[in-house]
Design a protein around this motif. Sequence first.
Motif: not given
Length: 401
Positions: A170-181, A251-261
């Motif tokens: 969500p680019m618009a949200l990311a840009l907004k949060e960059t300056v207005l977190p 999207t609500g996906a859950v990352l694997d804590p063993k290897n998040p990236p």
Amino acid sequence: MAEKKKESGSAASVLIGAAFLMATSAIGPGFLTQTAVFTDKLKAAFAFAILVSILIDIVVQMNIWRILGVSGKRAQDVANEVLPGLGYFLAFLVALGGLVFNIGNVGGAAMGLNVMLGVPFVPGAIVSAGIAIALFLNKEMGKAMDNFTKILGVIMIAMVLFMVFKTQPPMALALKETVLPSTIDWMTILTLVGGTVGGYITFAGAHRIIDAGITGMENLPKISSGSVKAISITGIMRYLLFLAILGVVATGAVLDPKNPPASAFLIGAGQIGYRIFGVILWCAAITSVVGASYTSISFLRTLFGKIEQYSRYWIIGFICVSTAIFSTMGNPVALLIVAGSLNGLILPVSLGVMLLAAFNKKIVGADYHHPKVLAVLGWIMVVFTAWMGFKSLTGIAKLFS
């Protein structure tokens, strides 16, 4: 006139190489994991933490590059002139931290080859180490190192950019949060700063330009510009990686804590994404092996004659020792934790020493006047990072008690 143009072009190439050396030294396995974990935790608000950390990193980097560049001396020699013996202490901290982190870097390279091609960890570590060693056996070692970090740095950025298009954050949200977190987490910001300009990392590029002879007042504008470029490269990589992972966690996906990236790339683009992560991890890890080995030994060169005389072989030995430890012990968790705490102490000590040197005319010369705003901001960073380092050490003491 033709000779001057040739020198100018060469200096420009070295400065870009130094910027990539510093940036790719920062972009290691820990950088990838850290970015994934914080994106998962803070979501789009992590963008503000990245922006603030970049601004702080620029202050730290400009202070150190300018002072070392004008003096033409490496950090350990400047430290010894500020307080006799301090350079040896700083060199010990950097070399020890660099060695232990290099074990992790070798491990990251092995894991990258495993993800890419299914190569077992130990052979992957040995092959990766061999590639790094080949760079330092090159007659034009500096040029080979510059080109290697530039090429792999560009590959990493291009592949992460592909993942951004694939995950559609969500680019618009990311840009907004960059300056207005919506959320500000200062501990996260300071952790990012420590991971980007902590330990040996901030000196990788500065020592490279000193080795290339790009020093003195006449080169000050180039040195300042190079320091900003180095942080900009790191910042671009961090922000793009954040966007790629944000597209997954949004999207609500859950990352694997063993290897998040790795799990973020797998969820975002399936097996292709997973292989791309392997390429990025290998590039990040092998360039960090190069940067850590080169910079750690550069801290010892002027202190010990034999190391100065045979520096390339000491760098190769550094890589061999790191690889041997990984191949026999794996990633020694306790050592990595302790090294992380030592790394946290290096920045306030080294930056404080540089700031003291900035106003010592015997070190920087009578004509140099360090910007007061840069110095004040630098001292604020010394206090903040010292506090963070103390908290980190306190946590380690509790862990091992």
